[in-house]
Motif scaffolding. Structure first.
Motif, PDB file in Angstrom:
ATOM      1  N   GLN A 119     -11.315   3.741  -8.119  1.00  0.00           N
ATOM      2  CA  GLN A 119     -11.252   3.835  -9.420  1.00  0.00           C
ATOM      3  C   GLN A 119     -12.399   4.095  -9.992  1.00  0.00           C
ATOM      4  OE1 GLN A 119      -9.155   0.596 -11.087  1.00  0.00           O
ATOM      5  NE2 GLN A 119      -7.046   1.430 -10.635  1.00  0.00           N
ATOM      6  N   LYS A 120     -13.419   3.662  -9.659  1.00  0.00           N
ATOM      7  CA  LYS A 120     -14.807   3.706 -10.055  1.00  0.00           C
ATOM      8  C   LYS A 120     -15.282   4.980  -9.634  1.00  0.00           C
ATOM      9  CE  LYS A 120     -16.175  -0.820 -10.970  1.00  0.00           C
ATOM     10  NZ  LYS A 120     -17.307  -1.883 -10.568  1.00  0.00           N
ATOM     11  N   ILE A 121     -14.948   5.273  -8.362  1.00  0.00           N
ATOM     12  CA  ILE A 121     -15.443   6.613  -7.604  1.00  0.00           C
ATOM     13  C   ILE A 121     -14.704   7.691  -8.447  1.00  0.00           C
ATOM     14  CG2 ILE A 121     -15.482   7.992  -5.525  1.00  0.00           C
ATOM     15  CD1 ILE A 121     -15.658   5.430  -3.790  1.00  0.00           C
ATOM     16  N   ILE A 122     -13.455   7.733  -8.691  1.00  0.00           N
ATOM     17  CA  ILE A 122     -12.789   8.705  -9.277  1.00  0.00           C
ATOM     18  C   ILE A 122     -13.440   8.980 -10.673  1.00  0.00           C
ATOM     19  CG2 ILE A 122     -10.616   9.542 -10.437  1.00  0.00           C
ATOM     20  CD1 ILE A 122      -9.335   8.300  -7.998  1.00  0.00           C
ATOM     21  N   SER A 123     -13.743   8.097 -11.364  1.00  0.00           N
ATOM     22  CA  SER A 123     -14.446   8.155 -12.719  1.00  0.00           C
ATOM     23  C   SER A 123     -15.679   8.666 -12.641  1.00  0.00           C
ATOM     24  CB  SER A 123     -14.653   6.623 -13.167  1.00  0.00           C
ATOM     25  OG  SER A 123     -15.299   6.774 -14.272  1.00  0.00           O
ATOM     26  N   ILE A 124     -16.530   8.190 -11.416  1.00  0.00           N
ATOM     27  CA  ILE A 124     -17.778   8.856 -11.175  1.00  0.00           C
ATOM     28  C   ILE A 124     -17.558  10.387 -11.084  1.00  0.00           C
ATOM     29  CG2 ILE A 124     -19.799   8.864  -9.769  1.00  0.00           C
ATOM     30  CD1 ILE A 124     -19.681   6.054  -9.757  1.00  0.00           C
ATOM     31  N   GLU A 125     -16.685  10.565 -10.315  1.00  0.00           N
ATOM     32  CA  GLU A 125     -16.455  12.081 -10.119  1.00  0.00           C
ATOM     33  C   GLU A 125     -16.020  13.079 -11.097  1.00  0.00           C
ATOM     34  OE1 GLU A 125     -13.373  12.192  -6.923  1.00  0.00           O
ATOM     35  OE2 GLU A 125     -14.706  11.877  -5.151  1.00  0.00           O
ATOM     36  N   THR A 126     -15.255  12.436 -12.050  1.00  0.00           N
ATOM     37  CA  THR A 126     -15.038  13.217 -13.101  1.00  0.00           C
ATOM     38  C   THR A 126     -16.279  13.200 -14.262  1.00  0.00           C
ATOM     39  OG1 THR A 126     -12.777  12.122 -13.245  1.00  0.00           O
ATOM     40  CG2 THR A 126     -13.718  12.969 -15.266  1.00  0.00           C
ATOM     41  N   ASP A 127     -17.094  12.301 -14.230  1.00  0.00           N
ATOM     42  CA  ASP A 127     -18.438  12.369 -14.948  1.00  0.00           C
ATOM     43  C   ASP A 127     -19.179  13.557 -14.450  1.00  0.00           C
ATOM     44  OD1 ASP A 127     -17.371  10.420 -16.559  1.00  0.00           O
ATOM     45  OD2 ASP A 127     -18.785   8.842 -15.660  1.00  0.00           O
ATOM     46  N   ILE A 128     -19.314  13.587 -12.875  1.00  0.00           N
ATOM     47  CA  ILE A 128     -20.340  14.512 -12.384  1.00  0.00           C
ATOM     48  C   ILE A 128     -19.550  15.946 -12.788  1.00  0.00           C
ATOM     49  CG2 ILE A 128     -20.768  15.489 -10.090  1.00  0.00           C
ATOM     50  CD1 ILE A 128     -21.202  12.635  -9.292  1.00  0.00           C
ATOM     51  N   LYS A 129     -18.275  16.137 -12.595  1.00  0.00           N
ATOM     52  CA  LYS A 129     -18.094  17.537 -12.823  1.00  0.00           C
ATOM     53  C   LYS A 129     -18.162  17.881 -14.298  1.00  0.00           C
ATOM     54  CE  LYS A 129     -14.181  17.240  -9.641  1.00  0.00           C
ATOM     55  NZ  LYS A 129     -12.664  17.025  -9.367  1.00  0.00           N
ATOM     56  N   GLU A 130     -18.019  16.808 -15.261  1.00  0.00           N
ATOM     57  CA  GLU A 130     -18.335  17.312 -16.643  1.00  0.00           C
ATOM     58  C   GLU A 130     -19.985  17.672 -16.665  1.00  0.00           C
ATOM     59  OE1 GLU A 130     -17.089  14.065 -19.226  1.00  0.00           O
ATOM     60  OE2 GLU A 130     -14.899  14.331 -18.672  1.00  0.00           O
ATOM     61  N   LEU A 131     -20.588  16.763 -16.004  1.00  0.00           N
ATOM     62  CA  LEU A 131     -22.218  17.243 -16.203  1.00  0.00           C
ATOM     63  C   LEU A 131     -22.511  18.474 -15.600  1.00  0.00           C
ATOM     64  CD1 LEU A 131     -24.951  16.063 -16.747  1.00  0.00           C
ATOM     65  CD2 LEU A 131     -24.893  14.899 -14.618  1.00  0.00           C
ATOM     66  N   LYS A 132     -21.821  18.608 -14.511  1.00  0.00           N
ATOM     67  CA  LYS A 132     -21.954  20.277 -13.938  1.00  0.00           C
ATOM     68  C   LYS A 132     -21.476  21.412 -14.899  1.00  0.00           C
ATOM     69  CE  LYS A 132     -20.588  20.678  -9.652  1.00  0.00           C
ATOM     70  NZ  LYS A 132     -19.547  20.866  -8.429  1.00  0.00           N
ATOM     71  N   ASN A 133     -20.532  21.069 -15.632  1.00  0.00           N
ATOM     72  CA  ASN A 133     -19.973  21.949 -16.555  1.00  0.00           C
ATOM     73  C   ASN A 133     -20.970  22.306 -17.588  1.00  0.00           C
ATOM     74  OD1 ASN A 133     -17.689  23.015 -15.309  1.00  0.00           O
ATOM     75  ND2 ASN A 133     -16.401  21.389 -16.355  1.00  0.00           N
ATOM     76  N   HIS A 134     -21.386  20.988 -18.211  1.00  0.00           N
ATOM     77  CA  HIS A 134     -22.605  21.153 -19.327  1.00  0.00           C
ATOM     78  C   HIS A 134     -23.892  21.747 -18.715  1.00  0.00           C
ATOM     79  CE1 HIS A 134     -20.353  19.159 -22.172  1.00  0.00           C
ATOM     80  NE2 HIS A 134     -20.483  17.976 -21.229  1.00  0.00           N
ATOM     81  N   MET A 135     -24.302  21.901 -17.314  1.00  0.00           N
ATOM     82  CA  MET A 135     -25.406  22.234 -16.854  1.00  0.00           C
ATOM     83  C   MET A 135     -25.209  23.792 -16.780  1.00  0.00           C
ATOM     84  SD  MET A 135     -27.711  20.035 -16.449  1.00  0.00           S
ATOM     85  CE  MET A 135     -28.697  20.745 -15.190  1.00  0.00           C
ATOM     86  N   ARG A 136     -23.931  24.425 -16.412  1.00  0.00           N
ATOM     87  CA  ARG A 136     -23.692  25.622 -16.136  1.00  0.00           C
ATOM     88  C   ARG A 136     -23.774  26.460 -17.944  1.00  0.00           C
ATOM     89  NH1 ARG A 136     -18.699  24.662 -12.477  1.00  0.00           N
ATOM     90  NH2 ARG A 136     -19.751  24.581 -10.700  1.00  0.00           N
ATOM     91  N   TYR A 137     -23.242  25.810 -18.686  1.00  0.00           N
ATOM     92  CA  TYR A 137     -23.186  26.183 -20.054  1.00  0.00           C
ATOM     93  C   TYR A 137     -24.883  26.278 -20.587  1.00  0.00           C
ATOM     94  CZ  TYR A 137     -18.311  24.903 -20.418  1.00  0.00           C
ATOM     95  OH  TYR A 137     -17.145  24.968 -20.116  1.00  0.00           O
ATOM     96  N   ALA A 138     -25.510  25.242 -20.184  1.00  0.00           N
ATOM     97  CA  ALA A 138     -26.984  25.228 -20.262  1.00  0.00           C
ATOM     98  C   ALA A 138     -27.879  26.393 -19.969  1.00  0.00           C
ATOM     99  CB  ALA A 138     -27.554  24.053 -19.983  1.00  0.00           C
TER     100      ALA A 138
END
Length: 65
Positions: free
Chosen positions: A27-46
């Protein structure tokens, strides 16, 4: 209590604990994967905003020539 029964009980309780910990880890790994995907999206926007801004500055500088 016979030693075999006690040992079997300890092994079963250990396996149960391992399954619980494995589930929590998953469950923690899935949560971390979700956070990383969100961070990647923010980096793309920036990155898009930064490149767009630099492009606009270059266009403005060429117009002034």
């Amino acid at each position: 209590m016979p030693k075999k029964h006690l040992a079997l009980e300890r092994i079963e309780s250990h396996e149960k604990l391992c399954r619980i910990m494995q589930k929590q880890t998953h469950q923690k790994i899935i949560s971390i994967e979700t956070d990383i995907k969100e961070l990647k999206n923010h980096m793309r926007y920036a990155m898009t905003a930064l490149v767009g801004g630099m492009f606009a500055i270059i266009i403005i500088l060429f117009e002034k020539l």
